[in-house]
Write a protein that holds these residues in place. Structure first.
Motif, PDB file in Angstrom:
ATOM      1  N   ALA A  41       2.975   6.107  -2.661  1.00 29.64           N
ATOM      2  CA  ALA A  41       4.129   6.978  -2.888  1.00 29.64           C
ATOM      3  C   ALA A  41       4.421   7.147  -4.377  1.00 29.64           C
ATOM      4  CB  ALA A  41       5.350   6.417  -2.165  1.00 29.64           C
ATOM      5  N   ASP A  42       4.300   6.057  -5.132  1.00 30.45           N
ATOM      6  CA  ASP A  42       4.543   6.138  -6.574  1.00 30.45           C
ATOM      7  C   ASP A  42       3.540   7.079  -7.247  1.00 30.45           C
ATOM      8  OD1 ASP A  42       6.634   4.364  -6.317  1.00 30.45           O
ATOM      9  OD2 ASP A  42       5.506   2.613  -7.043  1.00 30.45           O
ATOM     10  N   LEU A  43       2.278   6.966  -6.871  1.00 31.45           N
ATOM     11  CA  LEU A  43       1.254   7.836  -7.453  1.00 31.45           C
ATOM     12  C   LEU A  43       1.465   9.294  -7.044  1.00 31.45           C
ATOM     13  CD1 LEU A  43      -1.796   5.480  -6.941  1.00 31.45           C
ATOM     14  CD2 LEU A  43      -0.963   6.285  -9.159  1.00 31.45           C
ATOM     15  N   ARG A  44       1.831   9.501  -5.793  1.00 40.40           N
ATOM     16  CA  ARG A  44       2.116  10.867  -5.341  1.00 40.40           C
ATOM     17  C   ARG A  44       3.278  11.458  -6.130  1.00 40.40           C
ATOM     18  NH1 ARG A  44       4.981  10.905   0.136  1.00 40.40           N
ATOM     19  NH2 ARG A  44       6.520  10.060  -1.335  1.00 40.40           N
ATOM     20  N   ALA A  63       0.816  -1.212   0.000  1.00 40.75           N
ATOM     21  CA  ALA A  63       0.000   0.000   0.000  1.00 40.75           C
ATOM     22  C   ALA A  63       0.852   1.266   0.000  1.00 40.75           C
ATOM     23  CB  ALA A  63      -0.943   0.001   1.199  1.00 40.75           C
ATOM     24  N   GLN A  64       1.823   1.341   0.884  1.00 41.24           N
ATOM     25  CA  GLN A  64       2.623   2.558   0.978  1.00 41.24           C
ATOM     26  C   GLN A  64       3.421   2.813  -0.298  1.00 41.24           C
ATOM     27  OE1 GLN A  64       4.089   1.201   4.987  1.00 41.24           O
ATOM     28  NE2 GLN A  64       4.026   3.395   5.407  1.00 41.24           N
ATOM     29  N   GLN A  65       3.889   1.745  -0.932  1.00 38.79           N
ATOM     30  CA  GLN A  65       4.680   1.920  -2.150  1.00 38.79           C
ATOM     31  C   GLN A  65       3.841   2.477  -3.293  1.00 38.79           C
ATOM     32  OE1 GLN A  65       8.191   1.280  -2.594  1.00 38.79           O
ATOM     33  NE2 GLN A  65       7.601   2.642  -4.281  1.00 38.79           N
ATOM     34  N   VAL A  66       2.651   1.926  -3.527  1.00 40.03           N
ATOM     35  CA  VAL A  66       1.841   2.408  -4.643  1.00 40.03           C
ATOM     36  C   VAL A  66       1.340   3.820  -4.368  1.00 40.03           C
ATOM     37  CG1 VAL A  66      -0.338   1.359  -3.857  1.00 40.03           C
ATOM     38  CG2 VAL A  66       0.019   1.839  -6.290  1.00 40.03           C
ATOM     39  N   GLU A  72       0.996  -5.808  -6.697  1.00 37.92           N
ATOM     40  CA  GLU A  72       0.808  -6.010  -8.137  1.00 37.92           C
ATOM     41  C   GLU A  72       0.313  -4.749  -8.834  1.00 37.92           C
ATOM     42  OE1 GLU A  72      -0.530 -10.702  -7.976  1.00 37.92           O
ATOM     43  OE2 GLU A  72      -1.970  -9.134  -7.475  1.00 37.92           O
ATOM     44  N   LEU A  73      -0.109  -3.757  -8.046  1.00 34.19           N
ATOM     45  CA  LEU A  73      -0.688  -2.554  -8.636  1.00 34.19           C
ATOM     46  C   LEU A  73       0.413  -1.516  -8.864  1.00 34.19           C
ATOM     47  CD1 LEU A  73      -3.489  -1.613  -9.536  1.00 34.19           C
ATOM     48  CD2 LEU A  73      -3.717  -0.444  -7.342  1.00 34.19           C
ATOM     49  N   THR A  74       1.275  -1.809  -9.814  1.00 31.62           N
ATOM     50  CA  THR A  74       2.347  -0.893 -10.187  1.00 31.62           C
ATOM     51  C   THR A  74       1.804   0.210 -11.097  1.00 31.62           C
ATOM     52  OG1 THR A  74       2.865  -2.201 -12.148  1.00 31.62           O
ATOM     53  CG2 THR A  74       4.008  -2.784 -10.087  1.00 31.62           C
ATOM     54  N   LEU A  75       2.618   1.237 -11.328  1.00 26.88           N
ATOM     55  CA  LEU A  75       2.202   2.287 -12.266  1.00 26.88           C
ATOM     56  C   LEU A  75       1.969   1.708 -13.652  1.00 26.88           C
ATOM     57  CD1 LEU A  75       4.381   5.404 -11.344  1.00 26.88           C
ATOM     58  CD2 LEU A  75       2.063   4.823 -10.589  1.00 26.88           C
ATOM     59  N   SER A  76       2.759   0.714 -14.015  1.00 27.34           N
ATOM     60  CA  SER A  76       2.566   0.073 -15.316  1.00 27.34           C
ATOM     61  C   SER A  76       1.212  -0.619 -15.390  1.00 27.34           C
ATOM     62  CB  SER A  76       3.687  -0.935 -15.570  1.00 27.34           C
ATOM     63  OG  SER A  76       3.477  -1.632 -16.783  1.00 27.34           O
ATOM     64  N   ALA A  77       0.848  -1.354 -14.331  1.00 28.16           N
ATOM     65  CA  ALA A  77      -0.449  -2.028 -14.307  1.00 28.16           C
ATOM     66  C   ALA A  77      -1.588  -1.020 -14.314  1.00 28.16           C
ATOM     67  CB  ALA A  77      -0.547  -2.931 -13.078  1.00 28.16           C
ATOM     68  N   ILE A  78      -1.421   0.058 -13.561  1.00 22.93           N
ATOM     69  CA  ILE A  78      -2.439   1.116 -13.547  1.00 22.93           C
ATOM     70  C   ILE A  78      -2.615   1.691 -14.943  1.00 22.93           C
ATOM     71  CG2 ILE A  78      -2.871   3.477 -12.743  1.00 22.93           C
ATOM     72  CD1 ILE A  78      -1.638   2.574 -10.037  1.00 22.93           C
ATOM     73  N   GLY A  79      -1.510   1.906 -15.649  1.00 22.79           N
ATOM     74  CA  GLY A  79      -1.593   2.420 -17.015  1.00 22.79           C
ATOM     75  C   GLY A  79      -2.344   1.488 -17.937  1.00 22.79           C
ATOM     76  N   ARG A  80      -2.160   0.190 -17.761  1.00 21.48           N
ATOM     77  CA  ARG A  80      -2.873  -0.779 -18.594  1.00 21.48           C
ATOM     78  C   ARG A  80      -4.373  -0.694 -18.347  1.00 21.48           C
ATOM     79  NH1 ARG A  80      -0.121  -6.343 -17.228  1.00 21.48           N
ATOM     80  NH2 ARG A  80      -1.706  -7.119 -18.686  1.00 21.48           N
ATOM     81  N   VAL A  81      -4.772  -0.527 -17.077  1.00 24.27           N
ATOM     82  CA  VAL A  81      -6.195  -0.394 -16.760  1.00 24.27           C
ATOM     83  C   VAL A  81      -6.758   0.885 -17.365  1.00 24.27           C
ATOM     84  CG1 VAL A  81      -7.879  -0.160 -14.894  1.00 24.27           C
ATOM     85  CG2 VAL A  81      -5.978  -1.767 -14.657  1.00 24.27           C
TER      86      VAL A  81
END
Length: 230
Positions: free
Chosen positions: A103-106, A98-101, A209-218
């Motif tokens: 932080a990545d989005l922020r 949770a904290q990693q995703v 599993e919810l990386t920025l790459s996965a978010i972009g695919r969605v």
């Protein structure tokens, strides 16, 4: 339109459920429910607790009254919130990843909202401690809580974004129903409740599993099933 960041397509905003999705509070809710029912001479099982995951607070209070809790709905809600707030205050029980995703989005500049069925008295301290959310929509601040789409539509309106360009992340049946009905691209994480396939619903086993790459695919329209990844 979605914005590009480091060759990724990102959503206009990410709208987060709290309990179960970002933090592992469901055991605290079930524990508080059990304490209350047993104090009034009743029996409350783990399965009973699972049946309330994601429910509006007043709906949960009504179920507890049916099991013999001789208190007003407001008193029940206050008791449950007090117990869980105390547990979270002792240390935020973050879900893995949770904290990693967040932080990545922020870091990518993506706005975020906390959209929860919990009341403001619990949601606000968590949001303040996390320091990641632009807006908070709590269960006591909407006229129609989850599974109605109002909470997610409210979050998008407060952020000034199109709900269709947002991603909502949920774990409960009520929350998933709310997010899908709002028009958000919805990602479900399997925590305590199994998540059945639905049109347009992406599924993951953990926030890792919810990386920025996965978010972009969605965002680009893919429906993911990453529950068995790795």
């Amino acid at each position: 339109m979605p914005r590009a960041f480091a060759d990724l397509t990102l959503p206009a905003a990410v709208l987060w459920d709290m309990d179960g999705t970002l933090i592992d509070t469901e055991p605290h809710w079930i524990g508080a429910e059990t304490e209350l029912v047993e104090a009034h001479g009743g029996v409350w099982t783990h399965q009973d607790g699972l049946s309330l995951v994601g429910n509006p607070m007043l709906a949960s209070a009504a179920r507890l009254q049916e099991r013999g809790v001789d208190l007003s709905a407001d008193a029940i809600v206050d008791f449950l919130n007090d117990r869980v707030a105390a547990a979270v205050a002792a240390g935020i029980p973050w879900q893995p990843g949770a904290q990693q995703v967040l932080a990545d989005l922020r870091d990518a500049g993506v706005p975020m909202a906390l959209v929860t069925s919990s009341f403001r008295m619990l949601a606000e301290p968590f949001a303040t401690a996390a320091g990641m959310f632009d807006v908070v929509v709590s269960g006591d601040e909407v006229s129609q809580p989850k599974p109605d789409p109002e909470p997610y539509l409210t979050a998008a309106r407060l952020l000034g974004v199109d709900i269709a360009e947002c991603i909502a992340v949920e774990d409960s049946h009520a929350g998933i129903t709310s997010a899908l009905a709002s028009g958000a691209r919805t990602v479900a994480i399997e925590v305590l409740q199994p998540v059945a396939p639905q049109p347009g619903l992406s599924r993951i086993a953990s926030l890792g599993e919810l990386t920025l790459s996965a978010i972009g695919r969605v965002v680009r329209g893919e429906v993911l099933d990453l529950r068995r990844a790795g």
